[in-house]
Design an enzyme around this catalytic site. Structure first.
Site, PDB file in Angstrom:
ATOM      1  N   ARG A 362       7.068  -0.061  -3.143  1.00  0.00           N
ATOM      2  CA  ARG A 362       5.851   0.653  -2.742  1.00  0.00           C
ATOM      3  C   ARG A 362       5.196   1.249  -3.991  1.00  0.00           C
ATOM      4  O   ARG A 362       5.875   1.560  -4.965  1.00  0.00           O
ATOM      5  CB  ARG A 362       6.180   1.781  -1.755  1.00  0.00           C
ATOM      6  CG  ARG A 362       4.923   2.371  -1.128  1.00  0.00           C
ATOM      7  CD  ARG A 362       5.184   3.637  -0.357  1.00  0.00           C
ATOM      8  NE  ARG A 362       3.931   4.169   0.186  1.00  0.00           N
ATOM      9  CZ  ARG A 362       3.768   5.378   0.650  1.00  0.00           C
ATOM     10  NH1 ARG A 362       4.772   6.229   0.632  1.00  0.00           N
ATOM     11  NH2 ARG A 362       2.606   5.776   1.112  1.00  0.00           N
ATOM     12  N   HIS A 363       3.882   1.406  -3.943  1.00  0.00           N
ATOM     13  CA  HIS A 363       3.142   1.962  -5.081  1.00  0.00           C
ATOM     14  C   HIS A 363       3.561   3.402  -5.369  1.00  0.00           C
ATOM     15  O   HIS A 363       4.204   4.069  -4.551  1.00  0.00           O
ATOM     16  CB  HIS A 363       1.633   1.913  -4.802  1.00  0.00           C
ATOM     17  CG  HIS A 363       1.246   2.635  -3.541  1.00  0.00           C
ATOM     18  ND1 HIS A 363       1.175   4.001  -3.447  1.00  0.00           N
ATOM     19  CD2 HIS A 363       0.928   2.157  -2.305  1.00  0.00           C
ATOM     20  CE1 HIS A 363       0.824   4.355  -2.227  1.00  0.00           C
ATOM     21  NE2 HIS A 363       0.675   3.253  -1.505  1.00  0.00           N
ATOM     22  N   HIS A 549       2.785  -1.792  -0.255  1.00  0.00           N
ATOM     23  CA  HIS A 549       2.640  -0.525   0.456  1.00  0.00           C
ATOM     24  C   HIS A 549       3.915  -0.232   1.251  1.00  0.00           C
ATOM     25  O   HIS A 549       4.850  -1.034   1.257  1.00  0.00           O
ATOM     26  CB  HIS A 549       1.420  -0.606   1.376  1.00  0.00           C
ATOM     27  CG  HIS A 549       0.179  -1.049   0.675  1.00  0.00           C
ATOM     28  ND1 HIS A 549      -0.759  -0.164   0.174  1.00  0.00           N
ATOM     29  CD2 HIS A 549      -0.283  -2.296   0.366  1.00  0.00           C
ATOM     30  CE1 HIS A 549      -1.727  -0.837  -0.402  1.00  0.00           C
ATOM     31  NE2 HIS A 549      -1.480  -2.137  -0.299  1.00  0.00           N
TER      32      HIS A 549
END
Length: 622
Positions: A362-363, A549
């Protein structure tokens, strides 16, 4: 002896032992019903334990509620067999992840959970002792265990002759408990078994069976009938363990200490913000919000209380001092050489088959996650120019041909998010992880995360980022209810991002549909991960890095490993638990042409909140 005589003897025993523990608590000023509750909650062991429990629960809103505990009678192994089972528990979780059996310690269920009023619990202790004495001579000198396997269950079945004696013991206990303590107790009358694994994924069955065959069921063992209790209010909750202390910053937050156990209902998390959960402390009984990344999953039985046990003296218990001391490590831990050799063989077979790896990430932290959806308004001057309103805002924003307002729907990383991403890259470099391909969602925060991870790996300008629109998150969660206007490849290049301009995405931006269903998103994710895998070389051991995400972690690894997709409610709950830079790692098993989820090559990144500080309002206020 008649039932009436049993009741008379039990009453006398209960009166002496209860008063010995209860009266000192009453003398300290505690009400009788709460003192009794504290004794039951701590297994009626010492006055000190009960007093400590009462002080910890002084703010417990349910302290005066007349809610009884639930009790169960288990037959538990001790000795070398128990050690072998614990080794299996640990190794099966490491190789195949948790299954339902990991929630509880190794046991055979004699009587499943039943309720008992607090003031009658000591009757159960007397009954266990009395029935145990009655069956001590007829208890089997050894218990025959036969391995049984199915696609969703693995365990030892107990031989019929021994099982019949155990069932008679359970029936006798339940009959007396029902008659004397007014409990509705159901003895286990079906096939008695000791579960090794339950509700696991079918492709793990072969590995679990190989590990189970390393257990010698004839190992020396002492069997113990033990009475356990649990809080009936939290039966269907998840149990979390606090890794760090957290001091509340708001009135609705929960104070936790490292090691605290927290009950969390997955169905009641709609009011919690991203990264937070609502939980009830096992230690204090208080309820409130707490940061989820301060916790880890615990086992269901970690909150159970063992009250009393009856030890059966059997022939299988007798083993010589030489047997005890052989195969013991210097630190005192028992070590089964045959188990270790067999496990090593299983691991070597698996490691030989491992090929590529896929790291889904995930970012990092976005500015809107810290400063809210209106973050851009805080950073614009009257004439529409960007300025840094807080040190956690980026020093500048990339150029976009359209209005700067586009960043509201496609926010960048915060400065902490940039630091997080670079730190992960440096950790991957320390572990000598070789990244061969990088794919990113078109969201700016994902491209930036990929860029800074590559910088930490010292691979910037060596490995180019392939921007894949199909990796964008579940569009139903887009607040604007429209697909954002992402930065173009030319704009990203102008902003010095290492973009692979020759890459053509599998899913064009025009194919992204607003408000897509959960099923459509999972289908899109399944298609894109398959296309990414087929596009990357199958030779070598390079890692494919995918930056997406929270929904990416919930969908891509399960699609790659062939696990069934979750329903919409479970899917959304899972995504809310995934923090910034959360990671999943999958390894390819070439011999079976399958992928398996394993531990990521680096540790997780955990940190606390740091609220905005106004020195004038804080230091100067009266």
């Amino acid at each position: 002896m008649a039932v009436a005589e049993y009741a008379k003897v039990s009453h006398k025993q209960r009166g002496r032992s209860t008063s010995a523990l209860l009266e000192p608590l009453l003398a300290k000023g505690f009400p009788a019903h709460t003192a009794q509750k504290a004794l039951v909650a701590t297994g009626q062991k010492t006055i000190e334990d009960a007093a400590k429990w009462l002080h910890s629960h002084c703010n417990d809103p349910s302290l005066d509620d007349p809610i009884p505990q639930e009790y169960a009678l288990y037959l538990c192994p001790r000795g070398r067999l128990h050690s072998r089972l614990q080794e299996f528990w640990k190794e099966s979780e490491r190789q195949c992840g948790k299954n339902r059996a990991h929630e509880v310690f190794p046991h055979v269920t004699l009587c499943d959970f039943f309720t008992c009023e607090d003031q009658k619990v000591e009757l159960l202790y007397d009954i266990l002792k009395r029935v145990g004495d009655r069956f001590s001579q007829s208890f089997p000198p050894s218990i025959s265990l036969t391995l049984h396997a199915s696609p969703s269950y693995l365990g030892f079945f107990i031989g019929d002759s021994q099982a019949n004696v155990l069932k008679e013991f359970a029936v006798a206990f339940s009959a007396e408990a029902s008659a004397l303590a007014d409990c509705h107790v159901k003895p286990s009358l079906k096939q008695l078994h000791l579960t090794l694994a339950h509700r696991f994924y079918p492709h793990h069955q072969k590995t679990l069976e190989q590990l189970a065959k390393c257990i010698n069921p004839g190992e020396p063992c002492q069997w113990v009938a033990a009475l356990y209790s649990r809080d009936m209010r939290f039966v269907h909750y998840q149990t979390l363990r606090a890794l760090f202390q957290y001091k509340p910053q708001n009135i609705d937050e929960l104070m936790i200490n490292a090691g605290d156990l927290i009950f969390v209902d997955p169905r009641q998390q709609s009011d919690a913000s991203e990264g937070w959960v609502i939980g009830t402390s096992h230690r204090t009984g208080c309820r409130g919000f707490l940061p989820e990344n301060y916790t880890e999953r615990a086992h269901e039985s970690d909150t159970w209380v063992k009250h009393r046990e009856y030890v059966f003296e059997t022939a299988s218990r007798s083993f010589t001092k030489t047997e005890k001391e052989s195969n013991v490590k210097p630190n005192g831990e028992a070590h089964n050489l045959s188990m270790s050799r067999s496990v090593t063989n299983v691991l070597s077979l698996q490691n030989a088959a491992l090929q590529r790896g896929v790291l889904v990430m995930r970012h990092g932290e976005r500015v809107d996650q810290v400063f809210g959806k209106s973050w851009l308004q805080q950073c614009l001057t009257a004439d529409g120019k960007y300025y840094r309103a807080d040190l956690n805002f980026p020093s500048s924003l990339p150029r976009q041909k359209d209005s700067m307002k586009q960043f509201e729907c496609d926010p960048p990383l915060s400065c902490c998010g940039i630091f997080q991403s670079r730190l992960i890259g440096e950790a991957l470099l320390d572990q000598e992880v070789t990244v061969s391909c990088v794919y990113s969602s078109p969201a700016l925060c994902c491209v930036q995360t990929a860029q800074h991870v590559l910088q930490g790996l010292k691979l910037n300008q060596k490995v180019r980022i392939r921007v894949e629109p199909g990796l964008f998150e579940w569009t139903k969660w887009e607040a604007s209810r429209a697909i954002p206007n992402f930065m173009t490849g030319a704009e990203l290049l102008e902003a010095s991002y290492d973009i692979d301009t020759s890459y053509r995405g599998n899913f064009p931006l025009s194919s992204l549909v607003p408000l897509e269903s959960c099923e459509d998103y999972v289908s899109r994710s399944s298609a894109v991960i398959k296309q990414i895998i087929s596009a990357c070389p199958s030779k070598g051991r390079g890692v494919i890095l995918i930056v997406g995400h929270g929904s990416s972690l919930a969908a891509l690894p399960r699609a790659l490993t062939g696990l069934p997709s979750r329903d919409r409610g479970d899917f959304a709950q899972m995504v809310h638990k995934i923090p910034s830079l959360g990671m999943c790692f999958c390894e390819e098993q070439k011999e079976e042409n399958k992928w398996q989820m394993v531990n990521p090559p680096v540790k997780t990144l955990t940190h606390g909140a740091n609220a905005a500080f106004n020195w004038r309002n804080t230091i100067m206020e009266d």
